[in-house]
Design a protein around this motif. Sequence first.
Motif, PDB file in Angstrom:
ATOM      1  N   THR A  82       5.828  -0.933   2.626  1.00  0.00           N
ATOM      2  CA  THR A  82       7.296  -0.788   2.596  1.00  0.00           C
ATOM      3  C   THR A  82       7.788   0.651   2.755  1.00  0.00           C
ATOM      4  O   THR A  82       8.872   0.874   3.246  1.00  0.00           O
ATOM      5  CB  THR A  82       7.902  -1.322   1.274  1.00  0.00           C
ATOM      6  N   ASP A  83       7.009   1.645   2.306  1.00  0.00           N
ATOM      7  CA  ASP A  83       7.514   3.020   2.192  1.00  0.00           C
ATOM      8  C   ASP A  83       8.808   3.057   1.379  1.00  0.00           C
ATOM      9  O   ASP A  83       9.714   3.856   1.651  1.00  0.00           O
ATOM     10  CB  ASP A  83       7.710   3.677   3.560  1.00  0.00           C
ATOM     11  N   HIS A  84       8.876   2.176   0.382  1.00  0.00           N
ATOM     12  CA  HIS A  84      10.003   2.158  -0.568  1.00  0.00           C
ATOM     13  C   HIS A  84      10.240   3.572  -1.093  1.00  0.00           C
ATOM     14  O   HIS A  84       9.375   4.140  -1.738  1.00  0.00           O
ATOM     15  CB  HIS A  84       9.635   1.206  -1.710  1.00  0.00           C
TER      16      HIS A  84
ATOM     17  N   MET B  32       0.816  -1.220   0.000  1.00  0.00           N
ATOM     18  CA  MET B  32       0.000   0.000   0.000  1.00  0.00           C
ATOM     19  C   MET B  32       0.845   1.264   0.000  1.00  0.00           C
ATOM     20  O   MET B  32       0.294   2.365  -0.022  1.00  0.00           O
ATOM     21  CB  MET B  32      -0.908   0.030   1.243  1.00  0.00           C
ATOM     22  N   HIS B  33       2.177   1.133   0.050  1.00  0.00           N
ATOM     23  CA  HIS B  33       3.000   2.333   0.252  1.00  0.00           C
ATOM     24  C   HIS B  33       4.340   2.233  -0.476  1.00  0.00           C
ATOM     25  O   HIS B  33       5.352   1.837   0.098  1.00  0.00           O
ATOM     26  CB  HIS B  33       3.217   2.537   1.752  1.00  0.00           C
ATOM     27  N   THR B  34       4.329   2.603  -1.751  1.00  0.00           N
ATOM     28  CA  THR B  34       5.535   2.583  -2.575  1.00  0.00           C
ATOM     29  C   THR B  34       5.742   3.971  -3.162  1.00  0.00           C
ATOM     30  O   THR B  34       4.798   4.577  -3.647  1.00  0.00           O
ATOM     31  CB  THR B  34       5.360   1.592  -3.748  1.00  0.00           C
TER      32      THR B  34
ATOM     33  N   CYS C  79      -0.416   5.420   7.728  1.00  0.00           N
ATOM     34  CA  CYS C  79       0.814   4.946   7.103  1.00  0.00           C
ATOM     35  C   CYS C  79       1.907   4.791   8.166  1.00  0.00           C
ATOM     36  O   CYS C  79       1.891   5.475   9.186  1.00  0.00           O
ATOM     37  CB  CYS C  79       1.316   5.952   6.065  1.00  0.00           C
ATOM     38  N   HIS C  80       2.831   3.921   7.910  1.00  0.00           N
ATOM     39  CA  HIS C  80       4.051   3.730   8.704  1.00  0.00           C
ATOM     40  C   HIS C  80       3.934   4.108  10.196  1.00  0.00           C
ATOM     41  O   HIS C  80       4.618   5.027  10.664  1.00  0.00           O
ATOM     42  CB  HIS C  80       5.261   4.420   8.074  1.00  0.00           C
ATOM     43  N   ALA C  81       3.094   3.372  10.929  1.00  0.00           N
ATOM     44  CA  ALA C  81       3.018   3.531  12.387  1.00  0.00           C
ATOM     45  C   ALA C  81       4.399   3.241  12.964  1.00  0.00           C
ATOM     46  O   ALA C  81       5.012   2.241  12.613  1.00  0.00           O
ATOM     47  CB  ALA C  81       2.000   2.556  12.966  1.00  0.00           C
TER      48      ALA C  81
ATOM     49  N   VAL D 114      15.023   8.715   7.751  1.00  0.00           N
ATOM     50  CA  VAL D 114      13.735   8.302   7.205  1.00  0.00           C
ATOM     51  C   VAL D 114      12.625   8.996   7.975  1.00  0.00           C
ATOM     52  O   VAL D 114      12.805   9.370   9.133  1.00  0.00           O
ATOM     53  CB  VAL D 114      13.620   6.750   7.278  1.00  0.00           C
ATOM     54  N   ASN D 115      11.501   9.190   7.316  1.00  0.00           N
ATOM     55  CA  ASN D 115      10.300   9.736   7.958  1.00  0.00           C
ATOM     56  C   ASN D 115       9.224   8.655   8.036  1.00  0.00           C
ATOM     57  O   ASN D 115       8.893   8.120   6.982  1.00  0.00           O
ATOM     58  CB  ASN D 115       9.704  10.888   7.144  1.00  0.00           C
ATOM     59  N   PRO D 116       8.623   8.391   9.159  1.00  0.00           N
ATOM     60  CA  PRO D 116       9.056   8.826  10.482  1.00  0.00           C
ATOM     61  C   PRO D 116      10.397   8.201  10.851  1.00  0.00           C
ATOM     62  O   PRO D 116      10.786   7.214  10.252  1.00  0.00           O
ATOM     63  CB  PRO D 116       7.921   8.313  11.387  1.00  0.00           C
TER      64      PRO D 116
ATOM     65  N   GLN E 124      -3.128   8.529   5.876  1.00  0.00           N
ATOM     66  CA  GLN E 124      -2.521   9.609   6.656  1.00  0.00           C
ATOM     67  C   GLN E 124      -1.077   9.246   7.022  1.00  0.00           C
ATOM     68  O   GLN E 124      -0.845   8.247   7.687  1.00  0.00           O
ATOM     69  CB  GLN E 124      -3.351   9.842   7.921  1.00  0.00           C
ATOM     70  N   HIS E 125      -0.109  10.062   6.609  1.00  0.00           N
ATOM     71  CA  HIS E 125       1.295   9.779   6.927  1.00  0.00           C
ATOM     72  C   HIS E 125       1.678  10.179   8.355  1.00  0.00           C
ATOM     73  O   HIS E 125       2.649   9.659   8.894  1.00  0.00           O
ATOM     74  CB  HIS E 125       2.225  10.481   5.936  1.00  0.00           C
ATOM     75  N   ALA E 126       0.935  11.114   8.933  1.00  0.00           N
ATOM     76  CA  ALA E 126       1.196  11.523  10.326  1.00  0.00           C
ATOM     77  C   ALA E 126       2.652  11.896  10.568  1.00  0.00           C
ATOM     78  O   ALA E 126       3.236  11.541  11.581  1.00  0.00           O
ATOM     79  CB  ALA E 126       0.738  10.435  11.302  1.00  0.00           C
ATOM     80  N   GLU E 127       3.273  12.575   9.614  1.00  0.00           N
ATOM     81  CA  GLU E 127       4.680  12.963   9.749  1.00  0.00           C
ATOM     82  C   GLU E 127       4.827  14.400  10.208  1.00  0.00           C
ATOM     83  O   GLU E 127       5.890  14.809  10.653  1.00  0.00           O
ATOM     84  CB  GLU E 127       5.395  12.828   8.400  1.00  0.00           C
ATOM     85  N   GLU E 128       3.773  15.182  10.022  1.00  0.00           N
ATOM     86  CA  GLU E 128       3.844  16.601  10.348  1.00  0.00           C
ATOM     87  C   GLU E 128       2.578  16.973  11.091  1.00  0.00           C
ATOM     88  O   GLU E 128       1.544  16.344  10.892  1.00  0.00           O
ATOM     89  CB  GLU E 128       3.973  17.428   9.057  1.00  0.00           C
TER      90      GLU E 128
HETATM   91 ZN    ZN Z   1       5.149   9.153   4.830  1.00  0.00          ZN
END
Ligand code: ZN
Length: 391
Positions: free
Chosen positions: A264-266, A17-19, A191-193, A237-239, A138-142
């Motif tokens: 993966t957040d590749h 789901m995250h490339t 995304c990416h907990a 990397v973020n997060p 939601q990436h929840a990075e900011e």
């Molecule tokens: Zn992100």
Amino acid sequence: TVVDAAGQILLPGFVDMHTHLREPGREDTETIESGSAAAAAGGYTAVFAMANTSPVADSVVVTDHVWRRGQEVGLVDVHPVGAVTVGLAGTQLAEMATMAAGVGQVKMFSDDGHCVHDPLMMRRALEYSSALGVLIAQHAEEPRLTVDAVAHEGPTAARLGLGGWPRAAEESIVARDALLARDAGARVHICHASTAGTVELLKWAKGQGISITAEVTPHHLLLDDSRLETYDGVNRVNPPLRERSDVEALRAALADGTVDCVGTDHAPHAEQDKCCEFAQARPGMLGLETALAIIAQTMVEPGLLDWRGVARVMSERPAEIVGLPDQGRPIAVGEPANLTLVDPNHEWTVHGPALASIANNTPYEAMTFGAKVTATLLRGRPTVLGSVVQR
Ligand code: ZN
Ligand code: DOR
Ligand code: ZN
Ligand code: ZN
């Protein structure tokens, strides 16, 4: 084609789901073609290409290009992710309905962390998405809560003199969006907990009946901030990479279903964007070709997941969450299938230049893993055989 699968594990084709592919805009680091090869090599039959391209995937022109190019390459289904807003930090909702109705049939929308700046935008996006039947990721990075956030806020960053990035940055957005999704009657995907606190919030929200799902990256399941000692930009990397206690909480959460799946957040980056000072390095790591090996090492080996569970977190759950009806259901006799063959006893050593990705920013350089994808089938056609991509 005859494949000798003795001693190997047959799984449904993986869904990411995250490339991040870099087409359009940064084809020097990854194209839809090279990224498709990397995905197939990693056992994937479907990937979702994030919207932070250049131009941003905020129109049907871009999202349809991504889908068509992926089909032309033919190694993996490349599903476009649309941007929630016009531009990545836009103040106007994008034409989500038009992107959803295009040939790319966009099912998921995201702003790579940006739409979180404005709770009103997020609320409107969730209301709109629920009417359209699409998913907001939601990436929840900011916001990062500090001005110089580059590394997890904790003893390691303090000792190394790196700007800290508190867990509360992520957790406050997860809590907020759980409540916004509840009120909007919408679904939201995290995304990416990356923190133990996010796991607690997910437990609470799911317990309340809120439609929230979440993914975890392979790197957050394996690596922690002790990696930062060398100041090597490859670990930015973020997060950010968190602490060992977070890693343990994320593993347990993936095992018990609190975190639904692996994403993966590749994130391919050019050499010159990664080799500089830590604070100047671009955030992101390659992930597609090493994901299965890391899940085997962090989840299967310690007994947290069996291979049935791997099928769930790598294929069935992501397909269910994003709405790929042909994935993760029993296949009929004679039906062309998406399948991944894994050798659970195959030692291999990661070497960046040997990966199918154009970029080489793997944090696992020279590390040896014990499991490997040996074959991938997309609708019955081998896209990988004996670990070799069939272009
Ligand atoms: Zn992100
Ligand atoms: O580290 C990251 N890099 N995290 C993201 O979600 C974005 C990505 C990128 O595009 O490079
Ligand atoms: Zn990402
Ligand atoms: Zn090497």
